[in-house]
Design a protein around this motif. Structure first.
Motif, PDB file in Angstrom:
ATOM      1  N   ASP A  10      67.032  37.743  41.072  1.00  0.00           N
ATOM      2  CA  ASP A  10      68.601  37.825  42.318  1.00  0.00           C
ATOM      3  C   ASP A  10      69.251  37.582  40.794  1.00  0.00           C
ATOM      4  O   ASP A  10      70.423  38.458  41.280  1.00  0.00           O
ATOM      5  CB  ASP A  10      68.077  36.209  42.476  1.00  0.00           C
ATOM      6  N   SER A  68      70.531  41.057  39.991  1.00  0.00           N
ATOM      7  CA  SER A  68      70.095  42.577  41.690  1.00  0.00           C
ATOM      8  C   SER A  68      69.587  43.115  41.263  1.00  0.00           C
ATOM      9  O   SER A  68      69.672  44.872  41.411  1.00  0.00           O
ATOM     10  CB  SER A  68      71.792  42.268  41.569  1.00  0.00           C
ATOM     11  N   LYS A  97      67.246  48.013  36.448  1.00  0.00           N
ATOM     12  CA  LYS A  97      68.485  48.163  36.707  1.00  0.00           C
ATOM     13  C   LYS A  97      68.858  49.936  36.344  1.00  0.00           C
ATOM     14  O   LYS A  97      70.240  50.055  36.959  1.00  0.00           O
ATOM     15  CB  LYS A  97      68.915  47.380  35.238  1.00  0.00           C
TER      16      LYS A  97
END
Length: 81
Positions: free
Chosen positions: A51, A54, A80
């Motif tokens: 969270d 992301s 990422k």
């Protein structure tokens, strides 16, 4: 220390149960087990990390490989991309 480690340090500080632990002594080699985190705690931490950063969902296999703070960092970097 980079931005990811700084955020991990903050998240771990909220999660660690041992009151005597000095978060400033956290290193990349620090194990989650040495922080007093059991498998449920680690799973909850991974969800929080997903969270906060992301990230796409972390698989069970990936979770099983995470043993140290560096492993968490490396997972975030790889997800990422």
């Amino acid at each position: 220390m980079d931005e990811i480690y700084a955020k991990l340090k903050e998240l771990l500080n909220k999660k660690i149960k041992r009151k005597s632990f000095d978060i400033d002594s956290l290193t990349p080699e620090t194990t989650l087990e040495s922080l007093g985190l059991d498998s449920l705690d680690a799973a909850e931490l991974i969800i929080t990390i997903e969270d906060e950063f992301s990230l796409p969902e972390v698989s069970q296999d990936e979770m099983m490989e995470i043993k140290t703070v560096k492993d968490l960092h490396d997972l975030i970097v790889s997800k990422k991309k």
